[in-house]
Design an enzyme around this catalytic site. Structure first.
Site, short mmCIF file in Angstrom:
data_model
loop_
_atom_site.label_atom_id
_atom_site.label_comp_id
_atom_site.label_asym_id
_atom_site.label_seq_id
_atom_site.Cartn_x
_atom_site.Cartn_y
_atom_site.Cartn_z
N GLY A 126 0.80 -1.23 0.00
CA GLY A 126 0.00 0.00 0.00
C GLY A 126 0.82 1.27 0.00
O GLY A 126 1.54 1.57 -0.95
N LYS A 197 2.96 -10.01 -3.82
CA LYS A 197 3.80 -8.87 -3.41
C LYS A 197 5.23 -9.34 -3.14
O LYS A 197 6.19 -8.65 -3.49
CB LYS A 197 3.21 -8.22 -2.16
#
Ligand SMILES: NC(=O)c1ccc[n+]([C@@H]2O[C@H](COP(=O)([O-])OP(=O)(O)OC[C@H]3O[C@@H](n4cnc5c(N)ncnc54)[C@H](OP(=O)(O)O)[C@@H]3O)[C@@H](O)[C@H]2O)c1
Length: 394
Positions: A126, A197
């Site tokens: 994020g 990720k």
């Protein structure tokens, strides 16, 4: 030299709308959203109808648009959009970790061929600027390891279940309502999102491209009161951890799994939708990054940072991958785990290298045992109902 940016935006959901808000509140950047492609014609929109289109070509072949921002929830459609734009020589910003992890090497080559830039800071952790940090700061450092909480949604669920005794389904529903969860939440709670990720960050840490299917991931879906009770009795917390580290000079190990963490671990107090990343390197030693890992505005701010970087033609250089440092993936490492099972037949001795402790009771059973990562990858006994696997690590 800077330039004015005319954005063709794909997706106006949680992150797309978050970006729109963030952009409206950022005075220092001249970037306009020119057109927005969405999927469902019958959805009510918060902007006038003339902003929207349902035809991707209307954006992809629009000569006025000089940057594509891809924020949709479908990895296959996103791949078509991003690869077409890059082939046309247009810069792209994306947050789609699944699509990026599955095609990263191909995208790196496309950027080389066309000169177009592809930025995706929002795809990993994020609002934490971890990709650019790994690219820029750690280039000359000997990186030992990178590990952390990479999925805001499962961390939110774990926090609620562990600290507030909220039941799992209610916590998952809350994570969905707050916009933290993926459209398919199995990606979050099953450890897939964290794995995508990890794959992206492994490329930027070590210059190694790994296929997501080569990496072991295990989620939190089977967590039960027994496991929480075990953790609390021992002063531990349970976190979903993704990690990559150097096993030796030539090999890397990487996987995603729930882990018991001690109070002295930086990740112990990373709660709710927050993410945390610990980077261990030779000269800087251990560094810790913490920030919001999900939600429209935090993710939108990472997208904005990429949009802003395109004004001065910033590109990832992938220097570590061009250096050909010859690192290979090593799956033969041993892990110490807690394996909980309800039915005594679910414990099979041969699956473990060593049994370090065994507990059996009327209610539940567990072993503390050593397993090989390569054996975990080949089997699925820990996905049976009544079982749970959690790593014990320092
Ligand atoms: N939510 C987060 O906290 C977060 C954090 C980091 C990264 N991300 C990533 O950001 C991306 C967007 O996530 P989100 O949470 O914003 O998803 P979302 O709320 O479900 O919104 C998805 C948007 O994509 C549109 N869409 C889907 N398929 C499309 C297509 N083929 N063409 C054009 N538009 C299409 C949808 O259109 P309609 O409006 O018509 O349905 C919707 O506007 C995903 O890749 C996700 O993994 C999300």
């Amino acid at each position: 030299m800077t330039r004015d940016i005319k954005i063709g935006l794909f997706g106006f959901g949680c992150v797309g709308q978050g970006l729109h808000d963030v952009l409206n509140n950022s005075k220092g950047i001249t970037a306009d959203i020119h057109k927005i492609a969405v999927k469902h014609r019958d959805k009510k929109r918060s902007l006038p109808a003339e902003y929207f289109t349902y035809e991707k070509e209307e954006i992809l072949s629009n000569k006025d648009i000089n940057l594509i921002v891809e924020l949709i929830d479908n990895a296959d459609d996103a791949y078509e959009i991003v690869s077409t734009a890059l082939k046309n020589g247009k810069g792209v910003v994306s947050a789609n970790k699944k699509m990026i992890a599955e095609h990263l090497e191909e995208f790196v080559n496309l950027q080389k061929e066309t000169g177009a830039s592809f930025l995706y800071e929002a795809s990993a952790c994020g609002s934490i600027p971890i990709i650019r940090t790994l690219e820029e700061y750690y280039d000359n450092e000997l990186l030992y390891s990178l590990q952390g909480i990479f999925n805001g949604s499962s961390n939110y669920i774990l926090t609620k279940v562990f600290d507030e005794n909220v039941d799992y389904q209610t916590a998952l529903q809350e994570a969905k309502e707050k916009g933290f969860a993926e459209t398919d939440p199995t990606l979050d709670v099953g450890g897939f999102d964290a794995k995508y990720k990890l794959v992206i960050l492994t490329a930027h840490s070590y210059g190694v491209y790994v296929k997501p299917e080569e990496v072991f991931n295990y989620g939190i879906q089977q967590l039960a009161g027994y496991d929480i009770q075990y953790a609390k009795e021992k002063g531990l917390r349970i976190k979903q951890i993704a990690k990559v580290y150097k096993v030796d000079d030539d090999h890397l190990a990487l996987y995603v799994m729930p882990q018991f963490v001690r109070e002295n671990n930086y990740l112990y107090n990373v709660d709710n939708e927050y993410n945390g990343v610990i980077v261990q390197a030779a000269f800087s030693d251990r560094q810790f990054f913490r920030g919001k890992g999900a939600g429209g505005h935090p993710t939108g701010s990472a997208v904005l940072s990429d949009i802003s970087a395109t004004r001065y033609a910033y590109k990832y250089e992938y220097r570590k991958s061009y250096r050909k440092n010859g690192l290979n993936i090593h799956q033969d490492i041993e892990l110490e785990v807690y394996f909980r099972y309800l039915n005594k037949d679910q414990f099979v001795r041969d699956r473990f290298v060593r049994i370090n402790e065994k507990y059996e009771s009327e209610e539940y059973n567990y072993v503390i045992a050593t397993v090989k990562l390569s054996d975990l990858k080949k089997s699925d006994y820990y996905t049976q109902e009544g079982t749970m696997l959690i790593e014990l690590a320092n």
